[in-house]
Design an enzyme around this catalytic site. Structure first.
Site, PDB file in Angstrom:
ATOM      1  N   GLU A  21      44.194  50.987  46.049  1.00  0.00           N
ATOM      2  CA  GLU A  21      42.769  51.252  46.291  1.00  0.00           C
ATOM      3  C   GLU A  21      42.473  51.008  47.759  1.00  0.00           C
ATOM      4  O   GLU A  21      42.708  49.915  48.266  1.00  0.00           O
ATOM      5  CB  GLU A  21      41.910  50.330  45.416  1.00  0.00           C
ATOM      6  CG  GLU A  21      40.420  50.410  45.695  1.00  0.00           C
ATOM      7  CD  GLU A  21      39.632  49.326  44.974  1.00  0.00           C
ATOM      8  OE1 GLU A  21      38.610  48.876  45.521  1.00  0.00           O
ATOM      9  OE2 GLU A  21      40.047  48.923  43.866  1.00  0.00           O
TER      10      GLU A  21
ATOM     11  N   LYS B 171      35.127  47.298  36.318  1.00  0.00           N
ATOM     12  CA  LYS B 171      35.687  46.324  37.251  1.00  0.00           C
ATOM     13  C   LYS B 171      34.904  45.022  37.094  1.00  0.00           C
ATOM     14  O   LYS B 171      33.694  44.996  37.316  1.00  0.00           O
ATOM     15  CB  LYS B 171      35.570  46.869  38.681  1.00  0.00           C
ATOM     16  CG  LYS B 171      35.842  45.875  39.797  1.00  0.00           C
ATOM     17  CD  LYS B 171      35.654  46.576  41.133  1.00  0.00           C
ATOM     18  CE  LYS B 171      35.704  45.599  42.290  1.00  0.00           C
ATOM     19  NZ  LYS B 171      35.643  46.299  43.588  1.00  0.00           N
TER      20      LYS B 171
ATOM     21  N   ARG C  79      35.682  50.220  53.851  1.00  0.00           N
ATOM     22  CA  ARG C  79      35.151  49.190  54.746  1.00  0.00           C
ATOM     23  C   ARG C  79      35.600  49.377  56.179  1.00  0.00           C
ATOM     24  O   ARG C  79      35.050  48.749  57.092  1.00  0.00           O
ATOM     25  CB  ARG C  79      35.571  47.802  54.260  1.00  0.00           C
ATOM     26  CG  ARG C  79      35.048  47.470  52.876  1.00  0.00           C
ATOM     27  CD  ARG C  79      35.473  46.080  52.437  1.00  0.00           C
ATOM     28  NE  ARG C  79      35.133  45.829  51.056  1.00  0.00           N
ATOM     29  CZ  ARG C  79      35.405  44.703  50.418  1.00  0.00           C
ATOM     30  NH1 ARG C  79      36.029  43.726  51.049  1.00  0.00           N
ATOM     31  NH2 ARG C  79      35.084  44.563  49.137  1.00  0.00           N
TER      32      ARG C  79
END
Length: 209
Positions: free
Chosen positions: A42, A129, A46
């Site tokens: 993943e 999640k 950011r």
């Protein structure tokens, strides 16, 4: 949604969560992860080069690459265009879920409460999640949420390290565990790709144990 995260992960139980400072890291990072046995990763949105990083790592061919920290429908769309095969969000956002459905890509929203989990299940999602997993209470919180919702599958992420793996992976509701310790920003800034390979291999060995 025609396919879920399980179909993309294809049995992988460790998901490296990556914040990559530069696209120059992408190729060597993909090499190191696959050398350590990883089959998925993943890439969080950011870093300023996140979309280029995803595109480079997706082109590597050895990894199923997803996008993390997706906050808006537009980000989801750009991530999929960059090669993301799944989308992960820190929270539940109905518009992000709807856009991912339109794009026919698995979406895994973050949940921290039973209310958020109910929203995700009502939307037809089967995997969420648990985030941030350790600050929320770790496996205790996982068990508390899983008990009344046996149809849910979880991807715990947040504050998880090697010592926590067995506790999470032993729970039948856990599909996979996400973590950033295998490839930190420090590893990437130092160019410590051998360390990334080693930590990835160790994590996968723990997951099998």
């Amino acid at each position: 949604m025609t396919a879920g995260l399980a179909s993309v992960l294809a049995g992988a139980r460790i998901l490296p969560v990556l914040t990559v400072p530069s696209v120059a890291n992408a190729g060597p990072l993909a090499d190191a992860l696959t050398a350590g046995g990883a089959r998925c990763a993943e890439v969080t949105l950011r870093g300023p080069d996140a979309e280029h990083v995803m595109k480079t790592m997706a082109a590597h061919g050895g990894l199923a690459v997803g996008a993390g920290t997706v906050l808006t429908p537009d980000q989801a769309e750009r991530a999929v265009a960059a090669g993301a095969r799944f989308v992960v969000s820190p929270g539940y956002d109905a518009e992000v879920v709807a856009r991912c459905r339109e794009l026919d890509v698995p979406v895994v929203p973050g949940v921290a409460t039973a209310t958020e989990l109910m929203c995700a299940l009502r939307a037809g999602l089967d995997t969420v999640k648990l985030f941030p997993a350790e600050p929320l209470g770790g496996t205790g919180m996982l068990k508390a949420l899983a008990a009344p919702f046996p149809q849910a599958r979880f991807l715990p992420t947040g504050g998880i390290g090697p010592a926590h793996l067995s506790g999470y992976l032993s729970h039948p509701a856990v599909l996979a565990v996400g973590g950033s310790w295998m490839a930190t920003t420090g590893h990437l800034e130092r160019g410590d790709y051998d360390g990334i390979r080693r930590l990835t291999a160790e994590a996968l060995e723990r997951s099998r144990g």
